[in-house]
Design a protein around this motif. Sequence first.
Motif, PDB file in Angstrom:
ATOM      1  N   ARG A 121       0.988  -1.538   0.144  1.00  0.00           N
ATOM      2  CA  ARG A 121       0.180  -0.102  -0.003  1.00  0.00           C
ATOM      3  C   ARG A 121       0.758   1.140   0.111  1.00  0.00           C
ATOM      4  NH1 ARG A 121      -4.454  -0.126   4.113  1.00  0.00           N
ATOM      5  NH2 ARG A 121      -5.867   1.319   2.454  1.00  0.00           N
ATOM      6  N   TYR A 122       1.622   0.783   0.842  1.00  0.00           N
ATOM      7  CA  TYR A 122       2.711   2.287   0.873  1.00  0.00           C
ATOM      8  C   TYR A 122       3.726   2.369  -0.711  1.00  0.00           C
ATOM      9  CZ  TYR A 122       6.795   4.085   1.629  1.00  0.00           C
ATOM     10  OH  TYR A 122       8.613   5.862   1.760  1.00  0.00           O
ATOM     11  N   LEU A 123       3.764   1.190  -0.805  1.00  0.00           N
ATOM     12  CA  LEU A 123       4.702   1.475  -2.124  1.00  0.00           C
ATOM     13  C   LEU A 123       4.684   1.885  -3.144  1.00  0.00           C
ATOM     14  CD1 LEU A 123       7.062  -2.170  -0.909  1.00  0.00           C
ATOM     15  CD2 LEU A 123       8.253   0.197  -1.200  1.00  0.00           C
ATOM     16  N   ASP A 124       3.083   1.044  -3.241  1.00  0.00           N
ATOM     17  CA  ASP A 124       2.022   1.518  -5.243  1.00  0.00           C
ATOM     18  C   ASP A 124       1.561   1.839  -4.825  1.00  0.00           C
ATOM     19  OD1 ASP A 124       4.087  -1.068  -5.596  1.00  0.00           O
ATOM     20  OD2 ASP A 124       3.195  -2.776  -5.335  1.00  0.00           O
ATOM     21  N   ASP A 125       0.583   2.734  -4.184  1.00  0.00           N
ATOM     22  CA  ASP A 125       0.016   3.355  -4.006  1.00  0.00           C
ATOM     23  C   ASP A 125      -0.597   4.819  -3.988  1.00  0.00           C
ATOM     24  OD1 ASP A 125      -2.701   5.331  -3.365  1.00  0.00           O
ATOM     25  OD2 ASP A 125      -4.131   2.945  -2.691  1.00  0.00           O
ATOM     26  N   PRO A 126      -0.253   6.219  -4.616  1.00  0.00           N
ATOM     27  CA  PRO A 126       0.506   7.047  -4.162  1.00  0.00           C
ATOM     28  C   PRO A 126      -0.681   7.570  -3.114  1.00  0.00           C
ATOM     29  CG  PRO A 126       0.205   6.719  -6.809  1.00  0.00           C
ATOM     30  CD  PRO A 126       0.245   5.983  -5.894  1.00  0.00           C
ATOM     31  N   SER A 127      -2.290   7.405  -4.313  1.00  0.00           N
ATOM     32  CA  SER A 127      -3.157   8.233  -3.130  1.00  0.00           C
ATOM     33  C   SER A 127      -3.217   8.037  -1.213  1.00  0.00           C
ATOM     34  CB  SER A 127      -5.172   8.091  -4.183  1.00  0.00           C
ATOM     35  OG  SER A 127      -4.955   6.263  -3.567  1.00  0.00           O
ATOM     36  N   PHE A 128      -2.394   6.743  -1.699  1.00  0.00           N
ATOM     37  CA  PHE A 128      -2.845   6.057   0.187  1.00  0.00           C
ATOM     38  C   PHE A 128      -1.425   6.843   0.737  1.00  0.00           C
ATOM     39  CE2 PHE A 128       0.121   3.604   2.635  1.00  0.00           C
ATOM     40  CZ  PHE A 128      -1.357   2.953   3.767  1.00  0.00           C
ATOM     41  N   ARG A 129      -0.005   7.080  -0.210  1.00  0.00           N
ATOM     42  CA  ARG A 129       0.689   8.188   0.824  1.00  0.00           C
ATOM     43  C   ARG A 129       0.354   9.287   1.267  1.00  0.00           C
ATOM     44  NH1 ARG A 129       3.538   5.153  -3.709  1.00  0.00           N
ATOM     45  NH2 ARG A 129       4.002   6.782  -4.358  1.00  0.00           N
ATOM     46  N   ARG A 130      -0.280   9.832   0.386  1.00  0.00           N
ATOM     47  CA  ARG A 130      -0.115  11.141   0.169  1.00  0.00           C
ATOM     48  C   ARG A 130      -1.302  10.852   1.725  1.00  0.00           C
ATOM     49  NH1 ARG A 130       0.360  16.646  -0.233  1.00  0.00           N
ATOM     50  NH2 ARG A 130      -1.221  17.758   0.694  1.00  0.00           N
ATOM     51  N   GLN A 131      -2.816  10.221   1.351  1.00  0.00           N
ATOM     52  CA  GLN A 131      -3.990  10.760   2.729  1.00  0.00           C
ATOM     53  C   GLN A 131      -2.646   9.921   4.052  1.00  0.00           C
ATOM     54  OE1 GLN A 131      -6.805   7.277   2.249  1.00  0.00           O
ATOM     55  NE2 GLN A 131      -8.036   8.818   2.944  1.00  0.00           N
ATOM     56  N   ALA A 132      -1.541   9.411   3.775  1.00  0.00           N
ATOM     57  CA  ALA A 132      -1.027   8.740   4.821  1.00  0.00           C
ATOM     58  C   ALA A 132      -0.287  10.168   5.431  1.00  0.00           C
ATOM     59  CB  ALA A 132      -0.102   7.329   5.068  1.00  0.00           C
ATOM     60  N   LEU A 133       0.472  10.442   4.798  1.00  0.00           N
ATOM     61  CA  LEU A 133       0.925  12.058   5.243  1.00  0.00           C
ATOM     62  C   LEU A 133      -0.061  12.672   5.561  1.00  0.00           C
ATOM     63  CD1 LEU A 133       3.473  14.048   5.287  1.00  0.00           C
ATOM     64  CD2 LEU A 133       2.498  14.560   3.447  1.00  0.00           C
ATOM     65  N   GLU A 134      -1.298  12.671   5.612  1.00  0.00           N
ATOM     66  CA  GLU A 134      -1.916  14.000   5.735  1.00  0.00           C
ATOM     67  C   GLU A 134      -2.438  13.261   7.339  1.00  0.00           C
ATOM     68  OE1 GLU A 134      -4.788  14.498   2.725  1.00  0.00           O
ATOM     69  OE2 GLU A 134      -3.404  15.947   1.701  1.00  0.00           O
ATOM     70  N   ALA A 135      -2.551  12.450   7.015  1.00  0.00           N
ATOM     71  CA  ALA A 135      -3.310  11.821   8.677  1.00  0.00           C
ATOM     72  C   ALA A 135      -2.132  11.151   9.876  1.00  0.00           C
ATOM     73  CB  ALA A 135      -4.155  10.745   8.684  1.00  0.00           C
ATOM     74  N   SER A 136      -0.842  11.784   9.125  1.00  0.00           N
ATOM     75  CA  SER A 136       0.211  11.740  10.784  1.00  0.00           C
ATOM     76  C   SER A 136       0.602  13.104  10.700  1.00  0.00           C
ATOM     77  CB  SER A 136       1.290  11.177   9.761  1.00  0.00           C
ATOM     78  OG  SER A 136       2.114  11.788   9.122  1.00  0.00           O
ATOM     79  N   LEU A 137       0.303  13.878  10.323  1.00  0.00           N
ATOM     80  CA  LEU A 137       0.691  14.753  10.728  1.00  0.00           C
ATOM     81  C   LEU A 137       0.047  15.613  12.061  1.00  0.00           C
ATOM     82  CD1 LEU A 137       1.309  16.717   7.227  1.00  0.00           C
ATOM     83  CD2 LEU A 137       2.987  15.676   9.025  1.00  0.00           C
ATOM     84  N   THR A 138       0.339  15.989  13.316  1.00  0.00           N
ATOM     85  CA  THR A 138       0.274  16.105  14.249  1.00  0.00           C
ATOM     86  C   THR A 138      -0.530  17.835  14.270  1.00  0.00           C
ATOM     87  OG1 THR A 138       0.976  14.637  15.942  1.00  0.00           O
ATOM     88  CG2 THR A 138       0.220  16.549  16.862  1.00  0.00           C
TER      89      THR A 138
END
Length: 474
Positions: free
Chosen positions: A68-85
């Motif tokens: 999911r991290y390696l192959d899905d650009p939309s997942f990476r963007r969503q993961a970044l946004e969700a991680s930022l306190t």
Amino acid sequence: MFRRGSVFAPGLVALGFTLGCEAAPAPAPTSASEPPPVRASAAVEPDAEPEPAPEPWSDAWLEAEASRYLDDPSFRRQALEASLTNPDNQYSRKRLAAYGHADRGWDGLPQWRPKVTQVTTPIVEQLRETGELRAPPGTPLWDGQRPTSLAAWVELGERVFYDYPLRPELFARHALANPELAASVGLRPDPSGRWPGVVVFDDLDGQREVGITCALCHVGEDAGGGLVPGRAHRGLDYGAMRLAYYRDSNTPISAELAQRMASWGPGRADITDDEDEDPVAIPDLWRVRELTHLTQAATLRHDHPAALAIRQETQLLHANRERARPPRELAWALAMYVYSLAPPPRADPPSASASATALGRATFERACARCHEYANGSGEPVSARSVGTDPALALGRARGTGLYRPAALVRVADAGPYLHDGTVASLEDLLSPARLEPEFRAGVRGPGPVVGHRYGMDLPEDTRAALIAYLGTR
């Protein structure tokens, strides 16, 4: 299950260790080829029983989440946004502007798989004798084949941890060439003659350089002088190493910056890219998989391993002046290796009596567990103002969140100096009311007489001693 989590998207459990100093981006070189994509799994028969989903944070789940991290650009963007306190600090704004845009920003940088040679004692000795950096030809750190098991990810991550160069480092090369300086700032070989934390590599322009790696800060020493991956390198004096280069090369440096570097001392550095004075102590990397937040200021929510992988990926490319990015396989592998790190077995069992340990455990559960509530001794972030330690990092422009993450208490008796900025030398000092006295504060390393984390100071002396004895067993 290692810890609790929440959901930030359907099917997804929700979301400074390197010295990434700020530098102007250099022109990007020609793009390198992408590694081969992961192979599709075999089709499932229509009547077959579905495999049960792996438990979040289990080894099987980590293996499954890699793609999911390696192959899905939309997942990476969503993961970044969700991680930022705090999405408004400099750290967050820079990543929101540059990461997860598929074909532009940092995603448009070429991948870089450097050719690396481990620094060994013969290379160092020749550098000292001749002033020349002569090393065997480097070999690619990774062959481009994606691992297919967690064990293989961890094995690759270990190579990244020791060998992937953050950037060319003149300061480290200068220290290696000067034996007394190297010893004084904490550069040292392991028993095999390898110098962890420094490598020789071919830079993007083809020049042979000395670089630093994650191991520079995160390979420490045990009581017998053996090197331990994951333990903070508390003997590393990065500020002194930099100052020595400026001094010996007659390179100009501002008086203010020189004073700041001199104030860090061993085991501390200011890794933020603002002008605030907020050095932090290098942390141990034990049981990171269980942390709910990353960095001392809880800059990132850690509800999915992509939070750590993105942190590693962006640290590596930012430290390298945004000239290239690491293959994401290497960032994921590094995260898996960090998850694997655990303290070595104790050489000697704790010496406290059973009664003292029992009293200390009861005291901890009554007086400390409200903040240090999780199995690894960490807990949910707390207000920087309520804990009362130096607020510069938590309230700073670079990574500020208004919060501090309670430190994990794995091998806490061996983890001094304490607090996020390393300003308290021992557990006895941390819990002692003597810290309130001006005479004590005047001798503390750091920018000023801030007295925080007053918890435990009001305990009777014998109860404090029992609490310290219990902490020695963790």
